[in-house]
Design a protein around this motif. Structure first.
Motif, PDB file in Angstrom:
ATOM      1  N   TRP A 298       0.720  -1.345   0.051  1.00 38.31           N
ATOM      2  CA  TRP A 298      -0.055   0.013   0.142  1.00 38.31           C
ATOM      3  C   TRP A 298       0.989   1.183   0.025  1.00 38.31           C
ATOM      4  O   TRP A 298       1.893   1.166   0.463  1.00 38.31           O
ATOM      5  CB  TRP A 298      -0.782   0.084   1.276  1.00 38.31           C
ATOM      6  CG  TRP A 298      -1.614  -1.345   1.198  1.00 38.31           C
ATOM      7  CD1 TRP A 298      -1.534  -2.281   2.092  1.00 38.31           C
ATOM      8  CD2 TRP A 298      -2.782  -1.794   0.478  1.00 38.31           C
ATOM      9  NE1 TRP A 298      -2.415  -3.216   2.080  1.00 38.31           N
ATOM     10  CE2 TRP A 298      -3.124  -3.246   0.978  1.00 38.31           C
ATOM     11  CE3 TRP A 298      -3.472  -1.371  -0.677  1.00 38.31           C
ATOM     12  CZ2 TRP A 298      -3.972  -3.930   0.239  1.00 38.31           C
ATOM     13  CZ3 TRP A 298      -4.358  -1.934  -1.245  1.00 38.31           C
ATOM     14  CH2 TRP A 298      -4.738  -3.175  -1.048  1.00 38.31           C
ATOM     15  N   PRO A 299       0.476   2.421  -0.569  1.00 40.23           N
ATOM     16  CA  PRO A 299       1.231   3.364  -0.350  1.00 40.23           C
ATOM     17  C   PRO A 299       1.517   3.952   0.873  1.00 40.23           C
ATOM     18  O   PRO A 299       0.646   3.770   1.927  1.00 40.23           O
ATOM     19  CB  PRO A 299       0.115   4.810  -1.115  1.00 40.23           C
ATOM     20  CG  PRO A 299      -0.561   3.871  -1.644  1.00 40.23           C
ATOM     21  CD  PRO A 299      -1.068   2.589  -1.176  1.00 40.23           C
ATOM     22  N   GLU A 300       2.728   4.488   1.132  1.00 42.14           N
ATOM     23  CA  GLU A 300       3.507   4.956   2.283  1.00 42.14           C
ATOM     24  C   GLU A 300       2.406   5.909   2.977  1.00 42.14           C
ATOM     25  O   GLU A 300       2.573   5.971   4.448  1.00 42.14           O
ATOM     26  CB  GLU A 300       4.749   5.622   2.079  1.00 42.14           C
ATOM     27  CG  GLU A 300       5.662   4.664   1.482  1.00 42.14           C
ATOM     28  CD  GLU A 300       6.290   3.968   2.629  1.00 42.14           C
ATOM     29  OE1 GLU A 300       7.146   4.801   3.687  1.00 42.14           O
ATOM     30  OE2 GLU A 300       6.605   2.743   2.580  1.00 42.14           O
ATOM     31  N   ASN A 301       1.637   6.978   2.365  1.00 44.79           N
ATOM     32  CA  ASN A 301       0.897   7.927   3.120  1.00 44.79           C
ATOM     33  C   ASN A 301      -0.492   7.264   3.665  1.00 44.79           C
ATOM     34  O   ASN A 301      -1.502   8.248   3.629  1.00 44.79           O
ATOM     35  CB  ASN A 301       0.885   9.056   2.334  1.00 44.79           C
ATOM     36  CG  ASN A 301       0.335   8.644   1.066  1.00 44.79           C
ATOM     37  OD1 ASN A 301      -0.136   7.447   0.566  1.00 44.79           O
ATOM     38  ND2 ASN A 301      -0.119   9.805   0.041  1.00 44.79           N
ATOM     39  N   ARG A 302      -0.812   6.302   3.675  1.00 52.39           N
ATOM     40  CA  ARG A 302      -1.847   5.538   3.908  1.00 52.39           C
ATOM     41  C   ARG A 302      -1.796   4.851   5.509  1.00 52.39           C
ATOM     42  O   ARG A 302      -0.869   4.421   5.678  1.00 52.39           O
ATOM     43  CB  ARG A 302      -2.580   4.499   3.259  1.00 52.39           C
ATOM     44  CG  ARG A 302      -2.786   4.916   1.707  1.00 52.39           C
ATOM     45  CD  ARG A 302      -3.891   6.226   1.783  1.00 52.39           C
ATOM     46  NE  ARG A 302      -4.580   6.318   0.394  1.00 52.39           N
ATOM     47  CZ  ARG A 302      -3.929   6.997  -0.326  1.00 52.39           C
ATOM     48  NH1 ARG A 302      -2.935   7.810  -0.060  1.00 52.39           N
ATOM     49  NH2 ARG A 302      -4.682   7.425  -1.481  1.00 52.39           N
ATOM     50  N   LEU A 303      -2.805   4.899   6.174  1.00 53.96           N
ATOM     51  CA  LEU A 303      -3.026   4.238   7.635  1.00 53.96           C
ATOM     52  C   LEU A 303      -3.705   2.793   7.096  1.00 53.96           C
ATOM     53  O   LEU A 303      -4.858   2.965   6.526  1.00 53.96           O
ATOM     54  CB  LEU A 303      -3.657   4.932   8.433  1.00 53.96           C
ATOM     55  CG  LEU A 303      -3.758   4.642   9.803  1.00 53.96           C
ATOM     56  CD1 LEU A 303      -2.471   4.488  10.522  1.00 53.96           C
ATOM     57  CD2 LEU A 303      -4.601   5.589  10.802  1.00 53.96           C
TER      58      LEU A 303
ATOM     59  N   GLU B  81       0.329   5.686  18.133  1.00 52.21           N
ATOM     60  CA  GLU B  81       1.652   6.382  17.546  1.00 52.21           C
ATOM     61  C   GLU B  81       2.239   6.968  18.721  1.00 52.21           C
ATOM     62  O   GLU B  81       1.874   7.210  20.096  1.00 52.21           O
ATOM     63  CB  GLU B  81       1.364   7.413  16.725  1.00 52.21           C
ATOM     64  CG  GLU B  81       0.943   6.911  15.112  1.00 52.21           C
ATOM     65  CD  GLU B  81       0.770   7.983  14.314  1.00 52.21           C
ATOM     66  OE1 GLU B  81       1.161   9.082  14.215  1.00 52.21           O
ATOM     67  OE2 GLU B  81       0.518   7.456  13.054  1.00 52.21           O
TER      68      GLU B  81
END
Ligand code: FES
Lengths: 735, 128
Positions: free
Chosen positions: B22-27, B107
């Motif tokens: 999945w793209p890096e900028n997704r949770l 986080e």
């Protein structure tokens, strides 16, 4: 600094508990009884700032505190409702070890846990942390000044020490009696105890006369002790005049919390593990001041055969009161021992071991939440009366149920049916799964078509209903009742897994909103919303309605032309408002659950859970048509085959009232009578304006193998009739 | 307590989630062995569907969520969470909070609370 005791201000010294303040002022919080100052007896209970059953020895006195004595001959009054009380919060703490009690052994246990690298916490009454119970988990619940503390620990160490044995002889209810430790504390606090006579081990550092011989009774005047009477070995009595009597009769482990921790990782250390001293078996007196159990009561139940600790507890209620056996347990054990039984362990203890307020009990507890659809705000804005139904908040009506009813029957109406269970099942084995789960022939449902179905359990009883909609050869959409969808999801998942079938399952009830458009002008409304070619009856298509992408299912629960518009939930408000706007000229108004219940009843449609029971077979429901017994297998098939051989005993039938005024409907749940005998119950009832009569569904028992044709409900005649009551040819729904 | 807002996501039920990229900028929240939520949605799900043609892939806004600072989150958890929340960061966890099924994305300095949107209002009321 003063506190108020029964409307009378009394001064207190810094560090005083309420009890010490009262004793300093010559007051006693109760009628009397031996005071322990250790939290172990029932003799210092009073109402403090409106809260009853507070141990005054455990509460630090603060200026203005209001103390009211409990009535001598009854129970304290419930608190005044008008008194505002702050919500009591619960705080959770997770750790490896909790040590209850911070005396010498408790501190050692805490240090040992910390040295072993464990996260540990110590609780102590002296710091205002009162452990009141141990539950499975283990979970230790403690009362603190900041609220309830819920400690989730891997291990519980009980280091609560030992308590002093109370006297049980005639006169032990007098004021002026103290245990040794209590007397020492009071003296240290500067109280003058006057002339002191000690029984048993004398208190340290207090000038007193030691009474010799066995304690026989206390004598008193005006409720206060005036003398201690003992008996010498030769049988003679000795009289010791006094102002205060101090008893040192021995110790027993303060282990109620340990005894709550049966089969849990709970262990005791220090004095909480000590052997209990056994007092002399008393000849007379009150053995359990909480429940008023006397030695004579014990003798009586012994004669009746109650000769074990647990049986004595149940027969007399000794040990179930406010001190949870603190006073009586040593004596019950010595009583049974004296009767020739072996020494028996103390009773099982159960939380809580302290009196709590309802707020303290409720702290941190939550009832099941009620879900809101995406249209909840719209309903409230339109003035809907909201009701809980099937786990959701739903509009019951919008103020005029009959206007809503006629909008459906004569014009067009919309209803929020987002609460319906909706599931996608996909995979190579999907057809196999559904054929096994449902009693219908799923393979005969064509792409783009739907079918009404029942769900049966293994016993052949109906537990839910809904639709099967075929999306493709490897994907189906299922619907369930609003209240039954969680159970249905579990049912589908469990069977799919048990059978090892290759399917993927998604319950999308909360992802999709659903609005039912219903009424003879439904097509006209949808055309205005951009849908010129709606699906045929029991068909489904994808299309845009009022700018919102929808899956449109044509089916009918109201008996009128109806379409369910399933759509992304975040667009529910847009679709709802769009339909209301576009339907204005058509006389649109939304309808609520109250109207729907009338409409569906006119059509004779059942509601699972209202019209069905735990033992409703398809035959009893008159729904054999939904069961295909020529299928080789479906869940419940064997049971249906078996129960079909048993003579029918009852059936869900349609009834109409004879000659009743408009608007009348008997109570749902009411009894149906036949010739003076119970004949069944009403499950649904409504007055039907369209039919001009009252119609009902109800369970009717067969009489001599026949269903009665005429029965009585609320003293009025009702006639059995065929359902549906309304539009028997279904020409309106299929229009 | 700030308001919870719907979280647009891609929701996938599939037997082929393990190797998906999945793209890096997704949770990416793995809510079950065969289910995950990708926040915000992604257009390309071919890393799943190429291995599992029966995968269910839907646009989903059925959850609502809110980011809270670590301290505020810890205070809420102390009050309303009966289970032990792991100290690892970042970490996904799920269970009842204030009696409502909740998912947590933890986080170092903040926590995302996610609940089914139909319970969002009641969740807000309970944790005040
Ligand atoms: S004096 Fe308070 S509990 Fe005994």
């Amino acid at each position: 600094m003063r506190v108020i005791v029964d409307q009378k201000p009394i001064p207190f010294a810094p560090g005083d508990s309420l009890l010490v303040a009262m004793l300093r002022a010559g007051e006693h919080p109760t009628e009397g009884g031996c005071l322990c100052l250790g939290g172990d007896c029932p003799n210092c209970l009073a109402t403090v700032d409106g809260i009853s059953y507070v141990r005054t020895c455990q509460v630090a006195a603060k200026p203005g505190m209001v103390v009211e004595r409990h009535p001598a001959d009854g129970y304290p009054l419930l608190p005044d409702d008008s008194r505002h009380r702050a919500e009591v919060h619960a705080h959770n703490h997770h750790c490896d070890v909790v040590v209850i009690g911070q005396g010498e052994s408790g501190r050692a246990a805490l240090a040992e846990a910390e040295a072993a690298g464990k996260q540990a916490i110590g609780l102590d009454v002296a710091n205002g942390q009162e452990a009141i119970g141990i539950y499975s988990g283990p979970l230790v619940v403690a009362r603190t000044a900041a609220g309830m503390l819920h400690i989730h620990a891997a291990e519980v160490v009980v280091a609560t020490g030992a308590a002093e044995i109370q006297p049980v002889v005639p006169g032990s209810e007098l004021a002026g009696l103290f245990t040794s430790r209590a007397a020492e504390q009071l003296t240290a606090a500067g109280l003058d105890l006057g002339r002191v006579v000690a029984v048993g081990t004398p208190p340290a550092g207090i000038e007193c006369e030691l009474a010799s011989g066995d304690l026989l009774r206390f004598e008193g005047e005006g409720g206060r002790v005036t003398a201690v009477i003992t008996q010498s070995a030769d049988g003679s009595e000795n009289r010791y005049p006094c102002q205060t009597a101090v008893v040192g009769l021995g110790l027993y482990p303060r282990d109620a919390l340990t005894r709550m921790g049966h089969q849990l990782p709970v262990r005791a250390v220090g004095d909480a593990t000590r052997e209990a001293d056994l007092p002399t078996c008393p000849g007379e007196g009150i053995i359990c001041p909480c429940s008023g159990v006397s030695v004579a009561d014990l003798e009586r139940i012994w004669e009746q055969g109650f000769q074990e600790m647990e049986l004595v507890k149940r027969a007399t209620l000794a040990g179930t009161g406010t001190c949870q056996g603190g006073v009586c347990t040593p004596y019950l054990r010595s009583f049974l021992l004296a009767k020739g039984k072996t020494l028996q362990p103390a009773f099982t203890a159960r939380p809580v071991n302290r009196q709590l307020t309802l707020g303290e009990i409720a702290a941190g507890a939550h009832h099941h939440p009620t879900a809101r659809t995406a249209l909840d705000g719209e309903h409230r804005r339109l003035g809907a009366k909201m009701e809980r139904s099937g786990g959701w908040w739903r509009p019951w009506n919008y103020g005029d149920v009959w206007a809503e009813y006629w909008a459906v029957r004569e014009a067009v109406s919309i209803m929020d049916v987002s609460t319906l269970g909706k599931m996608i099942v996909s995979g190579p084995d999907v057809l196999e799964l559904l054929e096994r789960l449902y009693p219908t022939k799923v393979s005969t449902i064509k792409n783009g078509r739907s079918r009404y179905v029942l769900l049966l359990d293994e016993r052949g009883y109906v537990f839910d209903d809904g639709m099967i909609c075929k999306d493709s050869d490897t994907q189906y959409t299922l619907t369930f009742t609003s209240g039954g969808s969680s159970h249905a999801e579990m049912w589908v998942r469990d069977w799919a897994e048990s059978w090892g079938l290759d399917v993927r399952i998604l319950l999308q009830t909360q992802r999709l909103g659903a609005i039912n458009v219903t009424g003879p002008l439904a097509n006209e409304l949808l055309a205005r919303a951009g849908l010129d070619n709606p699906p045929p009856y029991l068909g489904h298509i994808e299309a845009t309605v009022a700018g919102v992408p929808c899956r449109i299912f044509r089916l009918s629960f109201t008996g009128e032309l109806s379409y369910e518009l399933h759509h992304p939930v975040e667009q529910s408000v847009t679709l709802w408002r769009g339909l209301l706007e576009l339907g204005q000229e058509l006389g649109i108004r939304p309808h609520g659950l109250e109207t729907l219940l009338k409409l569906r009843l006119e059509k004779g449609h059942i509601i699972v859970g209202q019209d069905t029971d735990m033992d409703s077979t398809p035959r009893r429901l008159h729904h054999e048509w939904a069961i295909k017994l020529d299928k080789e297998f479906f869940i419940g098939r064997q049971a249906v085959l078996r129960t079909n051989k048993i003579p029918l005993d009852k059936q869900l039938v349609g009834l109409e009232m004879v000659g009743q005024p408009a608007g009348y409907a008997p109570l749902e749940g009411g009894v149906i009578w036949h010739q003076g005998n119970y004949a069944g119950i009403v499950t649904s009832a409504t007055y039907s304006p369209a039919l001009g009569k009252t119609v009902l569904l109800g369970w009717l028992y067969l009489q001599n193998g026949e269903l009665p044709t005429e029965v009585e409900i609320e003293g009025k005649t009702a006639r059995r009739v065929e359902v549906p009551f309304y539009d028997k040819e279904a020409s309106r729904a299929r229009a | 307590m700030p308001e919870l807002n719907r979280l647009p996501a891609t929701r996938i039920v599939s037997t082929a989630l393990d190797g998906a990229v999945w793209p890096e900028n997704r949770l990416v929240l793995r809510t079950a062995a065969d289910e995950l939520l990708i926040i915000p949605p992604v257009a390309d799900v071919s890393s799943v569907t190429s291995h599992d043609p029966y995968a269910i892939v839907v646009e989903d806004a059925s959850y609502a969520g809110v980011w809270l600072g670590a301290d505020e989150a810890a205070a809420i958890l102390r009050r309303h969470c009966e289970w032990r929340v792991t100290a690892q960061r970042p970490q996904f966890a799920q269970g009842a909070i204030a009696g409502i099924a909740t998912k947590l994305w933890l986080e170092a300095d903040r926590v995302l609370f996610v609940v089914p949107a139909p319970y969002a209002v009641e969740f807000e009321e309970r944790i005040v």
